[in-house]
Enzyme design. Sequence first.
Site, PDB file in Angstrom:
ATOM      1  N   LYS A  17       0.960  -1.205  -0.253  1.00 45.18           N
ATOM      2  CA  LYS A  17       0.308   0.037   0.172  1.00 45.18           C
ATOM      3  C   LYS A  17       0.929   1.309  -0.146  1.00 45.18           C
ATOM      4  O   LYS A  17       0.895   2.407  -1.178  1.00 45.18           O
ATOM      5  CB  LYS A  17      -0.846  -0.088   1.280  1.00 45.18           C
ATOM      6  N   HIS A  42       4.280   1.470   6.454  1.00 44.18           N
ATOM      7  CA  HIS A  42       4.766   0.620   4.989  1.00 44.18           C
ATOM      8  C   HIS A  42       5.804   1.704   4.103  1.00 44.18           C
ATOM      9  O   HIS A  42       6.967   2.546   5.280  1.00 44.18           O
ATOM     10  CB  HIS A  42       3.424   2.394   4.883  1.00 44.18           C
TER      11      HIS A  42
HETATM   12  P1  GDP Z   1       2.192  -2.267   3.022  1.00 48.19           P
HETATM   13  O1  GDP Z   1       2.996  -2.705   4.490  1.00 48.19           O
HETATM   14  O2  GDP Z   1       1.483  -2.573   2.138  1.00 48.19           O
HETATM   15  O3  GDP Z   1       3.181  -0.900   2.321  1.00 48.19           O
HETATM   16  O4  GDP Z   1       3.101  -3.060   2.568  1.00 48.19           O
HETATM   17  P2  GDP Z   1       4.923  -3.581   3.521  1.00 48.19           P
HETATM   18  O5  GDP Z   1       5.545  -2.644   2.847  1.00 48.19           O
HETATM   19  O6  GDP Z   1       4.637  -3.569   3.942  1.00 48.19           O
HETATM   20  O7  GDP Z   1       5.569  -4.148   2.513  1.00 48.19           O
HETATM   21  C1  GDP Z   1       5.666  -5.259   1.480  1.00 48.19           C
HETATM   22  C2  GDP Z   1       6.666  -5.119   0.825  1.00 48.19           C
HETATM   23  O8  GDP Z   1       7.096  -5.515  -0.110  1.00 48.19           O
HETATM   24  C3  GDP Z   1       7.683  -3.495   0.957  1.00 48.19           C
HETATM   25  O9  GDP Z   1       9.251  -4.225   1.317  1.00 48.19           O
HETATM   26  C4  GDP Z   1       8.074  -3.186  -0.467  1.00 48.19           C
HETATM   27  O10 GDP Z   1       9.315  -2.751  -0.679  1.00 48.19           O
HETATM   28  C5  GDP Z   1       8.231  -3.645  -1.250  1.00 48.19           C
HETATM   29  N1  GDP Z   1       7.019  -4.079  -3.206  1.00 48.19           N
HETATM   30  C6  GDP Z   1       6.207  -3.442  -3.187  1.00 48.19           C
HETATM   31  N2  GDP Z   1       5.867  -4.165  -3.833  1.00 48.19           N
HETATM   32  C7  GDP Z   1       6.845  -4.620  -4.789  1.00 48.19           C
HETATM   33  C8  GDP Z   1       7.133  -4.731  -5.868  1.00 48.19           C
HETATM   34  O11 GDP Z   1       6.098  -4.982  -6.609  1.00 48.19           O
HETATM   35  N3  GDP Z   1       8.085  -6.235  -6.133  1.00 48.19           N
HETATM   36  C9  GDP Z   1       8.935  -6.349  -5.377  1.00 48.19           C
HETATM   37  N4  GDP Z   1      10.000  -7.158  -5.470  1.00 48.19           N
HETATM   38  N5  GDP Z   1       8.574  -6.481  -4.193  1.00 48.19           N
HETATM   39  C10 GDP Z   1       8.041  -4.623  -3.989  1.00 48.19           C
HETATM   40  P1  IMO Z   2       0.672  -2.532   7.561  1.00 54.60           P
HETATM   41  O1  IMO Z   2      -0.339  -1.564   7.020  1.00 54.60           O
HETATM   42  C1  IMO Z   2       0.579  -6.895   8.354  1.00 54.60           C
HETATM   43  C2  IMO Z   2      -1.531  -7.956  12.485  1.00 54.60           C
HETATM   44  C3  IMO Z   2      -0.794  -8.706  13.371  1.00 54.60           C
HETATM   45  C4  IMO Z   2      -1.049  -9.381  14.106  1.00 54.60           C
HETATM   46  C5  IMO Z   2      -2.865  -9.102  14.400  1.00 54.60           C
HETATM   47  C6  IMO Z   2      -3.308  -8.003  14.811  1.00 54.60           C
HETATM   48  O2  IMO Z   2       1.885  -2.644   7.311  1.00 54.60           O
HETATM   49  O3  IMO Z   2       0.016  -4.041   6.470  1.00 54.60           O
HETATM   50  P2  IMO Z   2      -2.496  -5.489  16.811  1.00 54.60           P
HETATM   51  O4  IMO Z   2      -1.099  -5.217  16.732  1.00 54.60           O
HETATM   52  O5  IMO Z   2      -3.476  -4.583  15.237  1.00 54.60           O
HETATM   53  O6  IMO Z   2      -3.360  -5.357  17.722  1.00 54.60           O
HETATM   54  O7  IMO Z   2      -1.615  -6.727  15.881  1.00 54.60           O
HETATM   55  O8  IMO Z   2      -2.859  -7.399  13.177  1.00 54.60           O
HETATM   56  N1  IMO Z   2      -0.753  -6.993  11.930  1.00 54.60           N
HETATM   57  C7  IMO Z   2      -0.423  -6.832  10.940  1.00 54.60           C
HETATM   58  N2  IMO Z   2       0.070  -7.927   9.746  1.00 54.60           N
HETATM   59  N3  IMO Z   2       0.096  -6.041   8.232  1.00 54.60           N
HETATM   60  C8  IMO Z   2       0.249  -4.706   9.145  1.00 54.60           C
HETATM   61  O9  IMO Z   2       0.132  -3.400   8.827  1.00 54.60           O
HETATM   62  C9  IMO Z   2      -0.165  -5.327  10.422  1.00 54.60           C
HETATM   63  N4  IMO Z   2      -1.426  -4.789  11.395  1.00 54.60           N
HETATM   64  C10 IMO Z   2      -1.506  -5.670  12.553  1.00 54.60           C
HETATM   65  O10 IMO Z   2       0.077  -8.991  12.908  1.00 54.60           O
HETATM   66  O11 IMO Z   2      -1.558 -10.603  13.242  1.00 54.60           O
HETATM   67 MG    MG Z   3       3.464  -3.198   5.742  1.00 51.55          MG
END
Ligand code: GDP
Ligand code: IMO
Ligand code: MG
Length: 430
Positions: A17, A42
């Site tokens: 995201k 994120h």
């Molecule tokens: P979010 O919580 O939804 O914002 O996602 P996170 O940042 O926690 O996890 C997504 C991970 O995948 C991050 O390390 C990003 O840099 C990486 N990422 C996002 N899009 C892509 C993609 O298309 N390809 C690859 N290889 N990595 C990606």
């Molecule tokens: P983003 O925005 C993935 C999960 C935790 C746990 C459950 C409850 O980066 O996608 P909490 O601390 O919210 O009470 O935990 O939710 N969890 C996530 N898993 N991405 C997240 O955020 C999360 N935020 C909470 O691992 O299973």
């Molecule tokens: Mg995340």
Amino acid sequence: MSKSVVILGSQWGDEGKGKLVDLLTEKVGAVARFQGGNNAGHTLVIGDKTHVLKLLPSGILREGVKNFVGNGVVVSPAALAEEIARVEADGVPVKQRLHISPACTWVLPSHIALDTARENAKGDKAIGTTKRGIGPAYEDKVSRHGLRLGNVCNPNFLEEQLRALLDYHNFILTKYYKVAGVDFDKTLDECLSYRELLEPLFVDVGAELIAARDSGQNILFEGAQGTFLDIDHGTYPYVTSSNTTAGAVATGAGFGPCYIDHVLGITKAYTTRVGSGPYPTELHDDIGKLLARRGKEFGSNTGRPRRCGWFDAVSMRRSVQVNSLKGMCITKLDILDPLETIKICVGYQYQGQELDLPPVDSQAFAACEPIYEELPGWQSDTFGKTNIEELPENALRYLERIAELVGVPVDMISTGPERDQIIAIRDVFA
Ligand code: GDP
Ligand code: IMO
Ligand code: MG
């Protein structure tokens, strides 16, 4: 004309995201978070710099974009102060771009202590929370004795509320969980010290967003977590404590539902989950390990390994319904590059029946067995591709099949972590 677009996770979080919000803020005047707290992580990769944002909206790196934290977000001022300092150290004028609702629920140190004590007491039944105090803070909000950030401007009221709240928290911590309580005087001093930071950031978030809309600006709403972590629609009780789905935009930002034009579901080309709970397409084999390794599937917030599995079209159909998804952005397609064949879950087997939607009941959800369809892989490099014509035929087939099974189009395809590693098919602001 102004367009308001919601970007949210359509699976279990970490779909990418942050990357998409950062990318699309090029076209907006305002970005708003509407739920969750610093349980989110994120990731934004810009050149050789990686930023992990927890409370700050992912538009914070863009000049000229207003970033809002809506009333539905639970805020730990300590975590916020730490994050602002971290991002400002990278040369970003965070405080000039950030605006917060005084109606946000306050996450106190005692909420973190309660979250931790409760998880520890649950043993192997633990939810696997991020231990950021999110659940206990939302509980206090709903039970109407929580603190709001705006209370910092009224020290006498804050002191009175905090005293009653900490009496209650400390009773539970010491008598029920038999762990150390939290010191009132220290907590009060800490709370009052955040006035200087918070007060200048307070605005009427809903009114500001409506004003931005009225002046013709595009607006992005940034979801945290994902649809199956939603307190109502997720795999309860293995969920977070907020509504993570599209309906929460209206209540969590003060922006009525009819003002929303598009909901984009960020969707990994496979699935991952951090923490405990039902996960029908989870892989415990070498392919699961390969996805984890190639996808660097470690939580960006807590560093915990993410569970990995095949794409699940059944749960995605629910996600479409709950969120009114109009399109998907499929991320991390590149991670599947080396696979000889790729499975998609097309149905669930439950008590001798075939289901095309997940059951509402979580125990039933946990008992579902995936029914798979197998597609040929492409075994070639899609990393960093920016043009649909550059994708191998089997990758296109895979994406087309996903769209067909889920019932909504693919608006975008992400092929790498960086901002420009994207294939745009449809302009979500059009
Ligand atoms: P979010 O919580 O939804 O914002 O996602 P996170 O940042 O926690 O996890 C997504 C991970 O995948 C991050 O390390 C990003 O840099 C990486 N990422 C996002 N899009 C892509 C993609 O298309 N390809 C690859 N290889 N990595 C990606
Ligand atoms: P983003 O925005 C993935 C999960 C935790 C746990 C459950 C409850 O980066 O996608 P909490 O601390 O919210 O009470 O935990 O939710 N969890 C996530 N898993 N991405 C997240 O955020 C999360 N935020 C909470 O691992 O299973
Ligand atoms: Mg995340």
